[in-house]
Motif scaffolding. Sequence first.
Motif, PDB file in Angstrom:
ATOM      1  N   TYR A 129       1.167  -1.015   0.139  1.00 56.20           N
ATOM      2  CA  TYR A 129       0.015  -0.098   0.289  1.00 56.20           C
ATOM      3  C   TYR A 129       0.929   0.809   0.068  1.00 56.20           C
ATOM      4  O   TYR A 129       0.649   2.165  -1.063  1.00 56.20           O
ATOM      5  N   ARG A 130       1.826   1.221   0.654  1.00 58.62           N
ATOM      6  CA  ARG A 130       2.989   2.711   0.396  1.00 58.62           C
ATOM      7  C   ARG A 130       3.675   2.825  -0.326  1.00 58.62           C
ATOM      8  O   ARG A 130       4.175   3.587  -0.439  1.00 58.62           O
ATOM      9  N   LEU A 131       3.984   1.762  -1.045  1.00 60.96           N
ATOM     10  CA  LEU A 131       4.310   1.530  -2.234  1.00 60.96           C
ATOM     11  C   LEU A 131       3.492   1.825  -3.769  1.00 60.96           C
ATOM     12  O   LEU A 131       4.031   1.508  -5.179  1.00 60.96           O
ATOM     13  N   GLU A 132       2.373   1.645  -3.105  1.00 61.97           N
ATOM     14  CA  GLU A 132       0.984   2.497  -4.336  1.00 61.97           C
ATOM     15  C   GLU A 132       0.913   1.204  -5.507  1.00 61.97           C
ATOM     16  O   GLU A 132       0.422   1.442  -6.132  1.00 61.97           O
ATOM     17  N   ASP A 133       1.055   0.515  -5.145  1.00 62.97           N
ATOM     18  CA  ASP A 133       0.625  -0.814  -5.505  1.00 62.97           C
ATOM     19  C   ASP A 133      -0.689  -1.893  -5.671  1.00 62.97           C
ATOM     20  O   ASP A 133      -1.238  -3.067  -4.524  1.00 62.97           O
ATOM     21  N   ALA A 134      -1.774  -1.160  -5.752  1.00 61.67           N
ATOM     22  CA  ALA A 134      -2.622  -0.870  -5.326  1.00 61.67           C
ATOM     23  C   ALA A 134      -3.333  -2.318  -5.818  1.00 61.67           C
ATOM     24  O   ALA A 134      -4.123  -2.969  -4.944  1.00 61.67           O
ATOM     25  N   LEU A 135      -3.092  -2.491  -6.718  1.00 65.44           N
ATOM     26  CA  LEU A 135      -4.062  -3.821  -7.214  1.00 65.44           C
ATOM     27  C   LEU A 135      -3.547  -5.501  -6.507  1.00 65.44           C
ATOM     28  O   LEU A 135      -4.550  -6.565  -6.116  1.00 65.44           O
ATOM     29  N   LYS A 136      -2.173  -5.275  -6.468  1.00 68.59           N
ATOM     30  CA  LYS A 136      -1.329  -6.465  -5.887  1.00 68.59           C
ATOM     31  C   LYS A 136      -2.147  -6.207  -4.137  1.00 68.59           C
ATOM     32  O   LYS A 136      -2.721  -7.542  -3.586  1.00 68.59           O
ATOM     33  N   THR A 137      -2.674  -5.383  -3.784  1.00 70.58           N
ATOM     34  CA  THR A 137      -2.667  -4.943  -2.349  1.00 70.58           C
ATOM     35  C   THR A 137      -4.736  -5.353  -2.257  1.00 70.58           C
ATOM     36  O   THR A 137      -4.885  -6.346  -1.185  1.00 70.58           O
ATOM     37  N   LEU A 138      -5.114  -4.967  -3.092  1.00 69.20           N
ATOM     38  CA  LEU A 138      -6.684  -5.501  -2.772  1.00 69.20           C
ATOM     39  C   LEU A 138      -7.000  -7.366  -3.304  1.00 69.20           C
ATOM     40  O   LEU A 138      -7.804  -7.648  -2.230  1.00 69.20           O
ATOM     41  N   GLU A 139      -5.784  -7.701  -3.833  1.00 68.85           N
ATOM     42  CA  GLU A 139      -6.036  -9.046  -4.104  1.00 68.85           C
ATOM     43  C   GLU A 139      -5.775  -9.831  -2.871  1.00 68.85           C
ATOM     44  O   GLU A 139      -5.982 -11.214  -2.425  1.00 68.85           O
ATOM     45  N   ILE A 140      -4.294  -9.102  -1.722  1.00 70.38           N
ATOM     46  CA  ILE A 140      -3.816  -9.683  -0.434  1.00 70.38           C
ATOM     47  C   ILE A 140      -5.643  -9.435   0.754  1.00 70.38           C
ATOM     48  O   ILE A 140      -6.038 -10.559   1.012  1.00 70.38           O
ATOM     49  N   TYR A 141      -6.060  -8.485   0.457  1.00 68.75           N
ATOM     50  CA  TYR A 141      -7.528  -7.940   1.058  1.00 68.75           C
ATOM     51  C   TYR A 141      -7.853  -9.314   1.038  1.00 68.75           C
ATOM     52  O   TYR A 141      -8.838  -9.643   1.360  1.00 68.75           O
ATOM     53  N   GLU A 142      -8.821  -9.492  -0.426  1.00 70.10           N
ATOM     54  CA  GLU A 142     -10.008 -10.513  -0.857  1.00 70.10           C
ATOM     55  C   GLU A 142      -9.294 -11.289  -0.237  1.00 70.10           C
ATOM     56  O   GLU A 142     -10.333 -12.193  -0.102  1.00 70.10           O
ATOM     57  N   GLU A 195      10.327   6.654   5.943  1.00 66.52           N
ATOM     58  CA  GLU A 195       9.456   6.166   6.363  1.00 66.52           C
ATOM     59  C   GLU A 195       7.685   6.739   6.598  1.00 66.52           C
ATOM     60  O   GLU A 195       7.050   5.825   6.700  1.00 66.52           O
ATOM     61  N   ASP A 196       7.874   8.090   6.420  1.00 66.85           N
ATOM     62  CA  ASP A 196       6.743   8.722   6.588  1.00 66.85           C
ATOM     63  C   ASP A 196       6.490   9.705   4.985  1.00 66.85           C
ATOM     64  O   ASP A 196       5.633  10.630   4.823  1.00 66.85           O
ATOM     65  N   LYS A 197       7.141   9.015   3.676  1.00 62.94           N
ATOM     66  CA  LYS A 197       7.087  10.036   2.747  1.00 62.94           C
ATOM     67  C   LYS A 197       5.054  10.408   2.387  1.00 62.94           C
ATOM     68  O   LYS A 197       4.563   8.553   2.591  1.00 62.94           O
ATOM     69  N   LEU A 198       4.877  10.827   1.449  1.00 61.83           N
ATOM     70  CA  LEU A 198       3.784  10.842   0.894  1.00 61.83           C
ATOM     71  C   LEU A 198       3.250  10.134  -0.272  1.00 61.83           C
ATOM     72  O   LEU A 198       4.226  10.413  -0.891  1.00 61.83           O
ATOM     73  N   PHE A 199       2.419   9.893  -0.927  1.00 61.83           N
ATOM     74  CA  PHE A 199       2.255   9.410  -1.423  1.00 61.83           C
ATOM     75  C   PHE A 199       2.136  10.123  -2.275  1.00 61.83           C
ATOM     76  O   PHE A 199       2.282  11.342  -2.892  1.00 61.83           O
ATOM     77  N   SER A 200       2.437   9.736  -4.155  1.00 65.50           N
ATOM     78  CA  SER A 200       3.205  10.347  -5.520  1.00 65.50           C
ATOM     79  C   SER A 200       1.683  11.609  -5.465  1.00 65.50           C
ATOM     80  O   SER A 200       2.363  12.908  -6.173  1.00 65.50           O
ATOM     81  N   TYR A 201       0.742  11.276  -5.678  1.00 68.53           N
ATOM     82  CA  TYR A 201      -0.686  12.106  -5.583  1.00 68.53           C
ATOM     83  C   TYR A 201      -0.537  13.060  -5.030  1.00 68.53           C
ATOM     84  O   TYR A 201      -1.296  14.051  -4.831  1.00 68.53           O
ATOM     85  N   GLN A 202      -0.212  13.128  -2.955  1.00 66.67           N
ATOM     86  CA  GLN A 202       0.387  14.053  -2.313  1.00 66.67           C
ATOM     87  C   GLN A 202       1.550  14.533  -2.909  1.00 66.67           C
ATOM     88  O   GLN A 202       1.469  16.024  -2.519  1.00 66.67           O
ATOM     89  N   ASP A 203       2.148  13.761  -3.504  1.00 70.96           N
ATOM     90  CA  ASP A 203       3.782  14.930  -3.282  1.00 70.96           C
ATOM     91  C   ASP A 203       3.992  15.586  -4.260  1.00 70.96           C
ATOM     92  O   ASP A 203       4.574  17.044  -4.441  1.00 70.96           O
ATOM     93  N   ILE A 204       2.687  15.403  -5.185  1.00 68.44           N
ATOM     94  CA  ILE A 204       3.506  16.223  -7.037  1.00 68.44           C
ATOM     95  C   ILE A 204       2.199  17.773  -6.705  1.00 68.44           C
ATOM     96  O   ILE A 204       3.448  18.149  -6.928  1.00 68.44           O
TER      97      ILE A 204
END
Length: 645
Positions: A111-124, A286-295
């Motif tokens: 989730y922190r690496l912004e790998d959203a699709l793989k994270t969704l698979e894990i939670y499913e 360790e507390d870096k912003l997400f790309s859609y926040q950082d840009i």
Amino acid sequence: MAASTASSLASLLKNSTLEDHEQILEACNKTLKTSNSDVEAQHVKAVALLKLDRYEEAVKFIQGAGDNLRRAAALEYAYALYKTGRLQEAVEASSQLQERGARHVEAQARYRLEDALKTLEIYERLRSQGSGNEELDLRVNRSAIDAQAQWLGVAESKSIRKTAREDLEAFETAYNAACGSIARGEYAQAEILLKRAKEICKHSDELTDQQRREELLPISVQQLFVLLCLGKSTEAEEVAREIKAEEALDASTRKVAQNNLLLTSSTDNPFLAYKVFHTTPKIPSEDKLFSYQDIPLKSNKTTLDLQAYKFDGLTAPTSKPARQYRPLSLAPDDLLSSCAQATARAKNETSKGAIRRILPMLEREPNSIGTIITLVQLYVLCGDSTSAVELLESCLKRLEESTAEDEQDIRFNPVLVSILISLYKHRGQRAHIKQELAKAASHWRTRSNPPASLLSAAGVSLLESHNEEDIKTASEIFAKLREQQPHDKATAAGYVASHVNAEDSQDRLDTDKLTAVGDLIRDVDVTAIENAGIPQSSNALAIAQLGTSRKRGAPNGVESKQKRIRKSRLPKDYDENKKPDPERWLPMKDRSYYRPPKGKKKSKRGGETQGGVVNEDLNVDAKPAATTVATASAGNKKKKGKGKK
């Protein structure tokens, strides 16, 4: 001796509570002094360090203790890597474990690496295995991943779910649902959801006063952003007074809060705004912003740098090989950097002199898309739309001739296509708009997840044509969009319009999705429209009023005499009984009975008639290019003959 120390440690752990981790750590250190290879004592120490939030020490201790402890405390090691910001290592360490806790660590790291699709698979997978007492946590995390996928633009339209009743039961799920609405641009719905999350958090009995303040802060920060987007400045100022950015626990929330507060302030001094923006400390890794926040924050920082005339830092030279061989990229960071460099080179000016200062930069970096976009904007501001079109078309032509697949995707990127279409609209080149949209649609139709907005615009443009091939292409486009967006009304309308001549039962189902005609014209006063007559422009009304004021109308009951036309004004072969050609005012090529010449005369007679249709490919607005005057020595000069002018 080792057995006695182990038993004493076990008795200490049995009698200890969850609050005396320092005491446990001290006992482990004493045990390890006498037996430094005791894996159980090492494991207990690693856990105690994690409980004390000393994650960096825990990583160093586990790495230095050897492979035995790393195998025994594999989950603790993965968690410590995640908390120290070493996310990729945390994913690699946790993915090798089979236990359920490792799946949570892997999901959070991805989730922190912004790998959203793989994270969704894990939670499913976790939900399918049975949630138990983790139901609420899994629902909260799932909603957060849904919002992130929409922010990143990787979420399929079918997977985007609407806000359900269960999302309104907890402030965490309501907040995540609001973030998803913001990602889709639905700010009105996001405002309602944030109000709901705020009320639930305020009246929650499970939170202490300190926890309640910590949870309310990010909700208020997000609410402030939404109100600013909706233009509700008064309400935004009220929310801004509630926010105390210095109370945020993490530096990332403090940075975002300070940025949003700066937008509500009435600071006209750019130097003061620059100082306020840089008051927050640097965000740790360790507390870096997400790309859609950082840009957006980087964009704001660059804007403040330009307003404060910090040009030297933005135009710092790079190495010559890096400039010449920089690959083509539409990444936000690359676009922001190149646009900022070009603007700094222009010294914030929008004149022709600014263009001359940027052109050498484009010669050194021909692959800089940001520089090209900046030059296009400056050309338009200077009134030279022809040069803007030529510059962008040359860049796109170079990309179109490339055989690399990634450069083809850049060529038909919706950003560049929309800029070119806007220029064509500005110049009134409708045929070029249709051609560009058709080419972009043919490129993206074969892709798995094409840009829906671009395909929709291409389909609408092709529907305006009377060519059967264009109508067929439009029907294929809307059929693909219908699979991608089954609940979108605009897609359904395009699908029905493109299949209007086909007898398909599916068209009736799509027609039912559209708003009824009666509902659309319910508020239309037909009588008022009929009484108003044909609408006329202001110029036509002014001319009509001027004509009636100067001329006196004929009296009632008196027929007006027909005006006699002099013979000198009639053509020589004029015949009163012969009906004149209704298309005589059109150029010959535009008349319905025109047939193009055949043979050798075809190339000579085309397009030479004065007053005919102007070829839009010709740069009629282009200014003559400056010619270079070559100087020669006196011996090379040609003498002028006498008597010649």
